[in-house]
Design a protein around this motif. Sequence first.
Motif, short mmCIF file in Angstrom:
data_model
loop_
_atom_site.label_atom_id
_atom_site.label_comp_id
_atom_site.label_asym_id
_atom_site.label_seq_id
_atom_site.Cartn_x
_atom_site.Cartn_y
_atom_site.Cartn_z
N PRO A 103 38.42 53.96 46.33
CA PRO A 103 37.04 53.83 46.86
C PRO A 103 36.30 53.69 45.74
CG PRO A 103 38.20 55.59 48.20
CD PRO A 103 39.07 55.12 47.11
N GLN A 104 36.41 54.36 44.67
CA GLN A 104 35.74 54.19 43.45
C GLN A 104 35.59 52.76 43.00
OE1 GLN A 104 36.79 56.64 40.20
NE2 GLN A 104 34.91 56.23 39.01
N LEU A 105 36.83 52.40 43.05
CA LEU A 105 36.84 50.63 42.33
C LEU A 105 35.91 49.97 43.54
CD1 LEU A 105 38.42 48.47 41.01
CD2 LEU A 105 40.16 48.70 42.59
N ALA A 106 36.07 50.17 44.74
CA ALA A 106 35.40 49.40 45.53
C ALA A 106 33.90 49.55 45.47
CB ALA A 106 35.83 49.75 47.00
N ASP A 107 33.66 50.92 45.20
CA ASP A 107 32.10 51.05 44.93
C ASP A 107 31.60 50.33 43.47
OD1 ASP A 107 31.73 52.66 47.11
OD2 ASP A 107 32.08 54.68 45.90
N THR A 108 32.47 50.28 42.59
CA THR A 108 32.06 49.68 41.26
C THR A 108 31.80 48.28 41.66
OG1 THR A 108 33.22 51.53 40.14
CG2 THR A 108 32.71 49.44 39.08
N LEU A 109 32.61 47.76 42.23
CA LEU A 109 32.62 46.19 42.76
C LEU A 109 31.44 45.81 43.58
CD1 LEU A 109 36.26 45.21 43.34
CD2 LEU A 109 34.71 44.20 41.70
N PHE A 110 31.16 47.13 44.37
CA PHE A 110 29.89 46.85 45.38
C PHE A 110 28.62 46.83 44.40
CE2 PHE A 110 26.64 48.49 47.89
CZ PHE A 110 26.61 47.49 49.13
N GLU A 111 28.49 47.69 43.40
CA GLU A 111 27.35 47.90 42.60
C GLU A 111 26.97 46.74 41.84
OE1 GLU A 111 27.97 51.27 40.09
OE2 GLU A 111 28.08 52.68 41.66
N ARG A 112 28.34 45.79 41.42
CA ARG A 112 27.98 44.57 40.64
C ARG A 112 27.50 43.54 41.61
NH1 ARG A 112 27.69 44.79 35.68
NH2 ARG A 112 28.81 42.71 35.12
N THR A 113 27.55 43.76 42.79
CA THR A 113 27.05 42.79 43.80
C THR A 113 25.52 42.89 43.76
OG1 THR A 113 27.25 43.89 45.95
CG2 THR A 113 29.14 42.53 45.20
N ALA A 114 24.96 44.03 43.31
CA ALA A 114 23.74 44.12 43.39
C ALA A 114 22.74 43.73 42.07
CB ALA A 114 23.26 45.59 43.60
N ASN A 115 23.67 43.09 41.44
CA ASN A 115 23.19 42.50 40.08
C ASN A 115 22.13 41.49 40.39
OD1 ASN A 115 23.19 41.03 37.44
ND2 ASN A 115 24.40 42.71 36.83
N SER A 116 21.25 41.27 39.33
CA SER A 116 20.27 40.08 39.47
C SER A 116 20.75 38.68 39.22
CB SER A 116 18.92 40.20 38.83
OG SER A 116 19.46 40.42 37.32
N SER A 117 22.01 38.71 38.48
CA SER A 117 22.56 37.28 38.20
C SER A 117 23.58 36.96 39.31
CB SER A 117 23.30 37.62 36.96
OG SER A 117 24.13 36.59 36.51
N TRP A 118 23.36 35.79 39.54
CA TRP A 118 24.39 35.23 40.75
C TRP A 118 25.62 35.05 40.19
CZ3 TRP A 118 27.03 30.84 40.04
CH2 TRP A 118 26.82 29.81 39.12
N VAL A 119 25.85 34.83 38.79
CA VAL A 119 27.12 34.78 38.11
C VAL A 119 27.74 36.25 38.41
CG1 VAL A 119 28.42 34.37 36.19
CG2 VAL A 119 26.36 32.93 36.92
N VAL A 120 27.04 37.13 38.26
CA VAL A 120 27.78 38.37 38.41
C VAL A 120 28.14 38.70 39.65
CG1 VAL A 120 27.63 41.20 37.84
CG2 VAL A 120 26.61 39.40 36.20
#
Length: 97
Positions: free
Chosen positions: A57-74
């Motif tokens: 779940p922490q791995l999934a949360d970390t990936l989910f946090e990256r989807t909130a980044n302002s860069s479309w590439v990230v």
Amino acid sequence: MSGQSITDRITAAQHSVTGSAVSKTVCKATTHEVMGPKKKHLDYLIQCTNEMNVNIPQLADTLFERTANSSWVVVFKALITTHHLMMYGNEVRHDSF
């Protein structure tokens, strides 16, 4: 922008200091660099889905946090990484995604 940004390098270094290899690898798999996630990072994360001491779940949360980044590439790389883990990760443990 090509290569790892200063922000990417600082974030990866912070994860190194806290001892979170999984978070560091997620950060490295989802850099601002305009190319797909590196195979070595995807392979490491797949290996993590087979380890009992890794908090999925922490791995999934970390990936989910990256989807909130302002860069479309990230964001795109975070989605690619999530898809890759769902396709090739441990079936029993990836229900947490």
